[in-house]
Design an enzyme around this catalytic site. Sequence first.
Site, PDB file in Angstrom:
ATOM      1  N   ARG A 128      41.318  38.655  30.268  1.00 24.68           N
ATOM      2  CA  ARG A 128      41.446  40.118  30.308  1.00 24.68           C
ATOM      3  C   ARG A 128      40.900  40.699  31.614  1.00 24.68           C
ATOM      4  NH1 ARG A 128      37.651  43.272  28.318  1.00 24.68           N
ATOM      5  NH2 ARG A 128      39.048  44.506  27.031  1.00 24.68           N
TER       6      ARG A 128
ATOM      7  N   ASP B  24      33.906  48.745  29.841  1.00 23.56           N
ATOM      8  CA  ASP B  24      33.538  47.941  28.673  1.00 23.56           C
ATOM      9  C   ASP B  24      32.042  47.675  28.658  1.00 23.56           C
ATOM     10  OD1 ASP B  24      35.969  47.631  27.439  1.00 23.56           O
ATOM     11  OD2 ASP B  24      36.447  45.744  28.448  1.00 23.56           O
TER      12      ASP B  24
END
Length: 247
Positions: A153, A168
Site C-alpha cells: 500500500r 495513517d
Amino acid sequence: MRFDVVSLFPDMFRILTGQGVVGRALERGSAELHLWNPRDYTQDPHRTVDDRPYGGGPGMVMKVEPLQAAIEDAKHAAPDSKVAYVTPQGRTLVQDTIAEIAAEPGWILIAGRYEGIDERLVERYVDAEWSIGDYVVSGGELPAMVIMDAVMRLLPGTLRHKDSARTDSYVDGLLDFPHYTRPEVIAGARVPQVLLSGNHRAIARWRLRQALGRTWLRRPDLLERRGLSGEEKALLDEFIQARRDAE
Ligand code: SAM
C-alpha cells in the site's frame, strides 16, 4: 517490488492477490508475487515436508531438504532479494520497518509451519527475522500477507487516494484522527461541526488536534519518542483542556 514466498500453503495467498490494494498492485505490475512450495521439492512418495526434532519432544520441524531446495530456487530467481523469516522471535514490525522493507527491491519470505524451521537454515540464508506481534499463529502465511499488504500500500500508484497513507496512524509518529461520513446525524450523534464548515485550515487544525489527543490518550509512548513542535504542543494543550472542561 518483488516478493517470493516459500510456503507449504500457497493457496492461502489467493485471499490477498485477488482483490483490494494488493490485487491492484499486482495487476498494475508495481509488485510481483511468486510462490515456492517445498512440497514440490520432495523426493519421497508421501511428499513429506516435516521431520522429528532432534532431542525429542512434541511437534515437528519443517523438513530441511525440500525447504532448502525451495529457498535456493527462490534465490536463483530473485538474486537481488534479501531473505526474511517470519517468526514470533523476530523483530516486532512497526511502520518504520515497513518503510525499510519497501525500500528494498525485493524480499524472499519464509513462512514457517509446525515448530518452525531448522536453525542452520536461519543461519545460512536469513538476513532478517520479523514478528507481527507477541503472540503465536499456526503458520507464517498470515504474517507474510500482513507484511506484503502493509508494504504494497506504500508503493506509488497502489492506493486510489495517493495521500491517504500520509495521515495513517504511525506514519508521522501519531495515531490517525477520527473519521466521519454521511449521514450528518446517527441516532442523535452529530458529525463535529468544524468538518461541515468548509474551512480547510480549521479542519486541518481540528484533525491534528484530534490526532495528537488520541495519541496522548492511547499511546503516550509514541509522543515521547516523537517530540512535539510548539504549535503541536499548543494544540494538545487545547485538547486536554477541552476534555477537562467536559468532565
Ligand atoms: N515454535 C515457534 C516459537 O515458539 O517460536 C512457533 C512456531 S509457529 C506454530 C509456526 C510458524 O508460524 C513459525 O515458524 C512462523 O513462521 C509463524 N509465526 C507464528 N507466529 C508468528 C508471529 N507472531 N510473527 C511471525 N510469524 C509467526
